[in-house]
Design an enzyme around this catalytic site. Structure first.
Site, mmCIF file in Angstrom:
data_model
loop_
_atom_site.group_PDB
_atom_site.id
_atom_site.type_symbol
_atom_site.label_atom_id
_atom_site.label_comp_id
_atom_site.label_asym_id
_atom_site.label_seq_id
_atom_site.Cartn_x
_atom_site.Cartn_y
_atom_site.Cartn_z
ATOM 1 N N ALA A 66 27.522 -17.895 43.221
ATOM 2 C CA ALA A 66 26.466 -18.896 43.133
ATOM 3 C C ALA A 66 26.405 -19.689 44.432
ATOM 4 C CB ALA A 66 26.736 -19.838 41.966
ATOM 5 N N GLY A 110 29.491 -15.748 40.180
ATOM 6 C CA GLY A 110 28.240 -15.477 39.477
ATOM 7 C C GLY A 110 27.710 -14.088 39.743
ATOM 8 N N GLU A 113 29.515 -11.924 37.322
ATOM 9 C CA GLU A 113 28.967 -12.192 35.999
ATOM 10 C C GLU A 113 27.601 -11.539 35.822
ATOM 11 O OE1 GLU A 113 30.939 -16.379 34.689
ATOM 12 O OE2 GLU A 113 29.621 -16.448 36.436
ATOM 13 N N GLU A 133 36.130 -19.060 40.634
ATOM 14 C CA GLU A 133 35.916 -20.418 40.136
ATOM 15 C C GLU A 133 37.186 -21.245 40.136
ATOM 16 O OE1 GLU A 133 32.618 -17.869 38.545
ATOM 17 O OE2 GLU A 133 34.795 -17.663 38.739
#
Length: 259
Positions: A66, A110, A113, A133
């Site tokens: 992200a 992300g 994911e 993360e």
């Protein structure tokens, strides 16, 4: 929608969706997420598309996570409000047709994911996977614990999530994070080859197989088997189901129409 960061092309019943932000390693910012959601919602309603391929532009990354700068200034309340809205990961997971993710380079946070929300992952030897993360004092929030654990098992999911380490392509393939491993630069060609094989079959059954397999990890076995039975009966009652059986009896190629 005037898309700037996501490219779409459709040919021979295959949609290719390209995240086109290579200067930022295809990092997921608000624009990318919104455009990806719009594209997959659009493709869900197109009868001329049977299979989708998702990949990233450039030679360094599928998606390197992200865009942290975008949410760094948010308050906890603002972030909670963002999470109340439908997200791109949900749009991908809910997409009724098969999605093949073609991965090269970094596939982190992300990005991983996003790959997890797809149905099949094809990666070349340059691919590197991870959930970073924990390095930020956070945890994955879009499937990096839930979908990952269902795919590779809780032990491997914990190893990846707790260490913050990168997993190379060979190891990702060994633990089941990647279904197909290719030579460097061959990921997209292999994804196209697989997608082309899928397009030979009925749109009805492609979607029902996907739905049935999803039932396998969202329900207990007894409920999953009951759902599978009903989905089989749905396929059997379809025009394509009748055509496929009749073509087999008559020793000819079936002519599927998607009904």
């Amino acid at each position: 929608m005037n898309r700037k960061t996501v490219l779409l092309s459709v040919a021979d019943a295959i949609a290719e969706v390209t995240i086109n932000r290579p200067d930022k390693l295809n990092a997921l910012d608000e624009a990318v997420r919104a455009e990806l959601t719009e594209v997959f919602d659009h493709l869900a309603g197109r009868d001329d598309v049977k299979v989708a391929i998702l990949h990233g532009a450039g030679d360094k990354a599928f998606v390197a996570g992200a865009d942290v700068s975008e949410f760094a200034a948010r308050t906890p309340e603002e972030q909670r409000e963002v999470y109340h809205h439908r997200r791109v990961y949900d749009a991908l997971a809910e997409f009724p047709k098969p999605v093949i993710c073609a991965v090269h380079g970094f596939c982190i946070g992300g990005g991983n994911e996003l790959a997890l929300a797809c149905d099949i992952r094809v990666a070349d030897g340059t691919a590197r996977f991870g959930q970073f993360e924990i390095r930020l004092g956070l945890i994955p929030g879009a499937g990096g614990t839930q979908r990952l654990a269902r795919l590779v098992g809780p032990g491997q999911a914990l190893r990846i999530g707790l260490s913050g380490d990168l997993v190379d392509a060979v190891e990702a393939h060994r633990i089941g994070l990647v279904e197909i491993l290719t030579d460097e630069g061959e990921h997209l060609a292999r994804a196209r080859e697989l997608a082309a094989r899928m397009t030979r079959w009925s749109t009805v059954t492609l979607q029902l197989v996907k739905k049935a397999v999803r039932e396998a990890y969202e329900r207990p076995l007894s409920e999953g088997l009951a759902a599978e039975k009903e989905l089989f009966l749905e396929a059997f009652a379809s025009e394509d189901g009748r055509e496929g059986v009749q073509a087999f009896v008559e020793k000819r190629r079936p002519r599927f129409t998607g009904r």
